[in-house]
Design a protein around this motif. Structure first.
Motif, PDB file in Angstrom:
ATOM      1  N   MET A   1       0.837  -1.190   0.000  1.00 12.78           N
ATOM      2  CA  MET A   1       0.000   0.000   0.000  1.00 12.78           C
ATOM      3  C   MET A   1       0.881   1.252   0.000  1.00 12.78           C
ATOM      4  SD  MET A   1      -3.132   1.117  -0.011  1.00 12.78           S
ATOM      5  CE  MET A   1      -4.107  -0.313   0.472  1.00 12.78           C
ATOM      6  N   ILE A   2       0.590   2.182  -0.892  1.00 13.02           N
ATOM      7  CA  ILE A   2       1.316   3.447  -0.985  1.00 13.02           C
ATOM      8  C   ILE A   2       0.582   4.491  -0.154  1.00 13.02           C
ATOM      9  CG2 ILE A   2       1.950   5.333  -2.542  1.00 13.02           C
ATOM     10  CD1 ILE A   2       2.400   3.233  -4.685  1.00 13.02           C
ATOM     11  N   ASN A   3       1.287   5.103   0.766  1.00 11.96           N
ATOM     12  CA  ASN A   3       0.720   6.135   1.623  1.00 11.96           C
ATOM     13  C   ASN A   3       1.058   7.510   1.065  1.00 11.96           C
ATOM     14  OD1 ASN A   3      -0.478   4.559   3.775  1.00 11.96           O
ATOM     15  ND2 ASN A   3       1.616   4.031   4.385  1.00 11.96           N
ATOM     16  N   LEU A   4       0.014   8.315   0.850  1.00 11.70           N
ATOM     17  CA  LEU A   4       0.200   9.655   0.321  1.00 11.70           C
ATOM     18  C   LEU A   4      -0.368  10.695   1.277  1.00 11.70           C
ATOM     19  CD1 LEU A   4      -0.889   9.173  -3.411  1.00 11.70           C
ATOM     20  CD2 LEU A   4       1.427   9.063  -2.469  1.00 11.70           C
ATOM     21  N   ALA A   5       0.181  11.900   1.174  1.00  8.08           N
ATOM     22  CA  ALA A   5      -0.378  13.063   1.860  1.00  8.08           C
ATOM     23  C   ALA A   5      -0.748  14.088   0.812  1.00  8.08           C
ATOM     24  CB  ALA A   5       0.628  13.652   2.831  1.00  8.08           C
ATOM     25  N   VAL A   6      -1.877  14.731   0.990  1.00  6.40           N
ATOM     26  CA  VAL A   6      -2.357  15.738   0.041  1.00  6.40           C
ATOM     27  C   VAL A   6      -2.331  17.101   0.711  1.00  6.40           C
ATOM     28  CG1 VAL A   6      -4.296  16.521  -1.379  1.00  6.40           C
ATOM     29  CG2 VAL A   6      -3.823  14.072  -1.148  1.00  6.40           C
ATOM     30  N   PHE A   7      -1.669  18.054   0.057  1.00  8.81           N
ATOM     31  CA  PHE A   7      -1.669  19.439   0.524  1.00  8.81           C
ATOM     32  C   PHE A   7      -2.662  20.229  -0.315  1.00  8.81           C
ATOM     33  CE2 PHE A   7       2.363  17.810   1.911  1.00  8.81           C
ATOM     34  CZ  PHE A   7       2.613  18.437   3.130  1.00  8.81           C
ATOM     35  N   GLY A   8      -3.673  20.779   0.331  1.00  2.00           N
ATOM     36  CA  GLY A   8      -4.678  21.556  -0.363  1.00  2.00           C
ATOM     37  C   GLY A   8      -5.991  20.811  -0.485  1.00  2.00           C
ATOM     38  N   ALA A   9      -7.037  21.383   0.080  1.00  5.96           N
ATOM     39  CA  ALA A   9      -8.361  20.764   0.026  1.00  5.96           C
ATOM     40  C   ALA A   9      -9.323  21.574  -0.834  1.00  5.96           C
ATOM     41  CB  ALA A   9      -8.928  20.608   1.440  1.00  5.96           C
ATOM     42  N   GLY A  10      -8.763  22.429  -1.693  1.00  2.14           N
ATOM     43  CA  GLY A  10      -9.585  23.210  -2.600  1.00  2.14           C
ATOM     44  C   GLY A  10      -9.995  22.393  -3.813  1.00  2.14           C
ATOM     45  N   LEU A  23      -7.653   4.470  -6.347  1.00 10.12           N
ATOM     46  CA  LEU A  23      -6.718   3.433  -6.773  1.00 10.12           C
ATOM     47  C   LEU A  23      -6.532   2.423  -5.639  1.00 10.12           C
ATOM     48  CD1 LEU A  23      -4.046   5.691  -8.530  1.00 10.12           C
ATOM     49  CD2 LEU A  23      -5.976   4.469  -9.565  1.00 10.12           C
ATOM     50  N   GLY A  24      -6.622   1.168  -5.975  1.00 11.76           N
ATOM     51  CA  GLY A  24      -6.577   0.133  -4.941  1.00 11.76           C
ATOM     52  C   GLY A  24      -5.287   0.073  -4.160  1.00 11.76           C
ATOM     53  N   SER A  25      -4.192   0.582  -4.746  1.00 14.35           N
ATOM     54  CA  SER A  25      -2.896   0.492  -4.071  1.00 14.35           C
ATOM     55  C   SER A  25      -2.550   1.726  -3.256  1.00 14.35           C
ATOM     56  CB  SER A  25      -1.795   0.261  -5.121  1.00 14.35           C
ATOM     57  OG  SER A  25      -1.749   1.350  -6.029  1.00 14.35           O
ATOM     58  N   VAL A  26      -3.489   2.674  -3.135  1.00 17.96           N
ATOM     59  CA  VAL A  26      -3.198   3.963  -2.506  1.00 17.96           C
ATOM     60  C   VAL A  26      -4.064   4.196  -1.278  1.00 17.96           C
ATOM     61  CG1 VAL A  26      -3.289   6.469  -2.822  1.00 17.96           C
ATOM     62  CG2 VAL A  26      -2.384   5.014  -4.637  1.00 17.96           C
ATOM     63  N   GLN A  27      -3.435   4.737  -0.253  1.00 19.83           N
ATOM     64  CA  GLN A  27      -4.155   5.240   0.913  1.00 19.83           C
ATOM     65  C   GLN A  27      -3.775   6.699   1.120  1.00 19.83           C
ATOM     66  OE1 GLN A  27      -3.390   3.288   4.655  1.00 19.83           O
ATOM     67  NE2 GLN A  27      -4.468   4.849   5.846  1.00 19.83           N
ATOM     68  N   ILE A  28      -4.775   7.580   1.195  1.00 26.81           N
ATOM     69  CA  ILE A  28      -4.512   8.974   1.551  1.00 26.81           C
ATOM     70  C   ILE A  28      -4.485   9.028   3.082  1.00 26.81           C
ATOM     71  CG2 ILE A  28      -5.219  11.367   1.347  1.00 26.81           C
ATOM     72  CD1 ILE A  28      -4.523  10.105  -1.312  1.00 26.81           C
ATOM     73  N   LYS A  29      -3.289   9.114   3.620  1.00 25.28           N
ATOM     74  CA  LYS A  29      -3.148   9.065   5.074  1.00 25.28           C
ATOM     75  C   LYS A  29      -3.387  10.425   5.716  1.00 25.28           C
ATOM     76  CE  LYS A  29      -0.047   7.383   8.718  1.00 25.28           C
ATOM     77  NZ  LYS A  29       1.255   6.711   9.017  1.00 25.28           N
ATOM     78  N   TYR A  30      -2.884  11.473   5.066  1.00 32.45           N
ATOM     79  CA  TYR A  30      -2.975  12.815   5.653  1.00 32.45           C
ATOM     80  C   TYR A  30      -3.536  13.820   4.654  1.00 32.45           C
ATOM     81  CZ  TYR A  30       0.335  11.058   9.195  1.00 32.45           C
ATOM     82  OH  TYR A  30       0.956  10.332  10.185  1.00 32.45           O
ATOM     83  N   LEU A  31      -4.235  14.807   5.191  1.00 29.36           N
ATOM     84  CA  LEU A  31      -4.703  15.954   4.431  1.00 29.36           C
ATOM     85  C   LEU A  31      -4.235  17.204   5.168  1.00 29.36           C
ATOM     86  CD1 LEU A  31      -6.439  17.067   2.073  1.00 29.36           C
ATOM     87  CD2 LEU A  31      -8.405  17.011   3.629  1.00 29.36           C
ATOM     88  N   VAL A  32      -3.579  18.102   4.424  1.00 31.00           N
ATOM     89  CA  VAL A  32      -3.043  19.321   5.027  1.00 31.00           C
ATOM     90  C   VAL A  32      -3.600  20.521   4.279  1.00 31.00           C
ATOM     91  CG1 VAL A  32      -0.963  20.576   5.716  1.00 31.00           C
ATOM     92  CG2 VAL A  32      -0.898  18.075   5.508  1.00 31.00           C
ATOM     93  N   ASP A  33      -4.218  21.436   5.010  1.00 32.28           N
ATOM     94  CA  ASP A  33      -4.707  22.668   4.403  1.00 32.28           C
ATOM     95  C   ASP A  33      -4.634  23.770   5.459  1.00 32.28           C
ATOM     96  OD1 ASP A  33      -6.157  24.781   3.214  1.00 32.28           O
ATOM     97  OD2 ASP A  33      -7.234  23.364   1.957  1.00 32.28           O
TER      98      ASP A  33
END
Length: 335
Positions: A1-10, A23-33
């Motif tokens: 599983m690939i862990n991603l963080a996303v900056f920006g919730a716009g 995507l089945g191989s991805v987990q959005i672990k963090y959201l930063v805004d």
């Protein structure tokens, strides 16, 4: 599983986050805004992500990559922190509104060796990719001339204009990138004219709403760009590539593929309302490519240096418009 963080919730952060989470191989672990609000909470809940600070992301060794879709003034710092922490990068354009900063960040990211994906989504649009592939294969013959139309359905707010960096850095930068991508070589001369013909408030904010740009490539081929902040019929995104054997057209994509005919004539559906809808497939494709870059090391179609070179053209266009003169650029040209 690939862990991603996303900056920006716009708007664009929402698009990338939803596409990645599908995507089945991805987990959005963090959201930063930094502008916390209801939209951030709703998106975090939908993703099953935790809303955290940037420091939390960069100190977490389990994060494989970051998607930077926050405001432009945050991109440079986040790129440097991601490179320092060894996390793969997906970043929206532009890197910065200051060209010296773009150069410094580009060099730092490249020296770090961290994989960096610059989000010029048109490179991942099926139609634009088809044109590029047909030119590269030789099937279309030698590319000689390009004409691009980019018109928004209506002008953005003056509040947006005031921090966008101007029409050339904000809207036309996609066309500058596509010119380099299709030609397969650098631009050496830029001649631009621009004016404020639609909304006086845009001019009062220091920007233009209408422009035409002529580019000349290293081998002497030409690109004509037509850019505007308004098209009465909706989002106008067209491409014409003149080659020695073929002329390749990318037309506007209609909302419905139905034409109605009666005694008064033929009526077609208007084009898709804006770039989010028009390039929906491209946005999905580039997130798939970003994950593939993390998993396999495959190079993206656009890296951080492509962002630098597209912005070099944008800066030259600004100087040309201000001086009324064509600007000759090379790898060492700076505004």
């Amino acid at each position: 599983m690939i862990n991603l963080a996303v900056f920006g919730a716009g708007r664009i952060g929402h698009v990338h986050a939803i596409n990645a989470s599908g995507l089945g191989s991805v987990q959005i672990k963090y959201l930063v805004d930094p502008i916390a609000g209801e939209h951030q909470a709703l998106l975090a809940a939908r993703l099953g992500a935790e809303s955290v600070s940037a420091d939390t992301v960069f100190s977490d060794s389990s994060i494989d990559g970051v998607i930077i879709a926050s405001s432009t003034d945050t991109h440079a710092e986040l790129l440097l922190k991601a490179a320092k922490s060894g996390k793969a990068i997906f970043c929206e354009k532009p890197v910065s509104l200051n060209f010296a900063t773009v150069e410094a960040v580009t060099n730092a990211v490249e020296v770090s060796g961290v994989a960096c994906f610059l989000a010029f989504q048109r490179r991942y649009d099926p139609d634009f990719r088809f044109v590029r592939d047909r030119v590269v294969s030789g099937d279309a013959g030698t590319l000689e001339h390009i004409v691009m139309h980019t018109r928004d359905p209506s002008p953005p707010s003056v509040a947006y204009i005031s921090h966008s960096g101007g029409m050339f850095r904000d809207q036309a930068i996609h066309d500058f990138d596509m010119a380099r991508y299709l030609l397969g070589e650098e631009i050496v001369t830029v001649y631009a004219v621009g004016n404020c013909l639609i909304d006086k408030e845009i001019g009062d904010a220091g920007d233009i709403d209408t422009a035409m740009v002529t580019l000349t490539s290293a081998s002497g081929r030409f690109v004509q760009m037509i850019n505007c902040r308004r098209a009465p019929f909706g989002y106008d995104q067209r491409l014409e590539v003149l080659c020695s054997k073929e002329v390749l057209y990318v037309e506007n994509r209609p909302q419905r593929g139905v034409t109605i005919a009666d005694v008064s004539g033929f009526r077609a559906s208007p084009p898709m309302s804006y770039f989010i809808e028009r390039f929906a497939a491209a946005y999905r494709n580039e997130i798939v490519a970003f994950v593939d870059m993390i998993e396999t090391g495959r190079q993206p179609l656009a890296g951080i240096r492509d962002g630098l070179e597209a912005q070099r053209i944008a800066e030259a266009a600004i100087v040309s418009m201000q001086t009324g003169m064509p600007i000759h650029i090379g790898p060492d040209w700076r505004p």
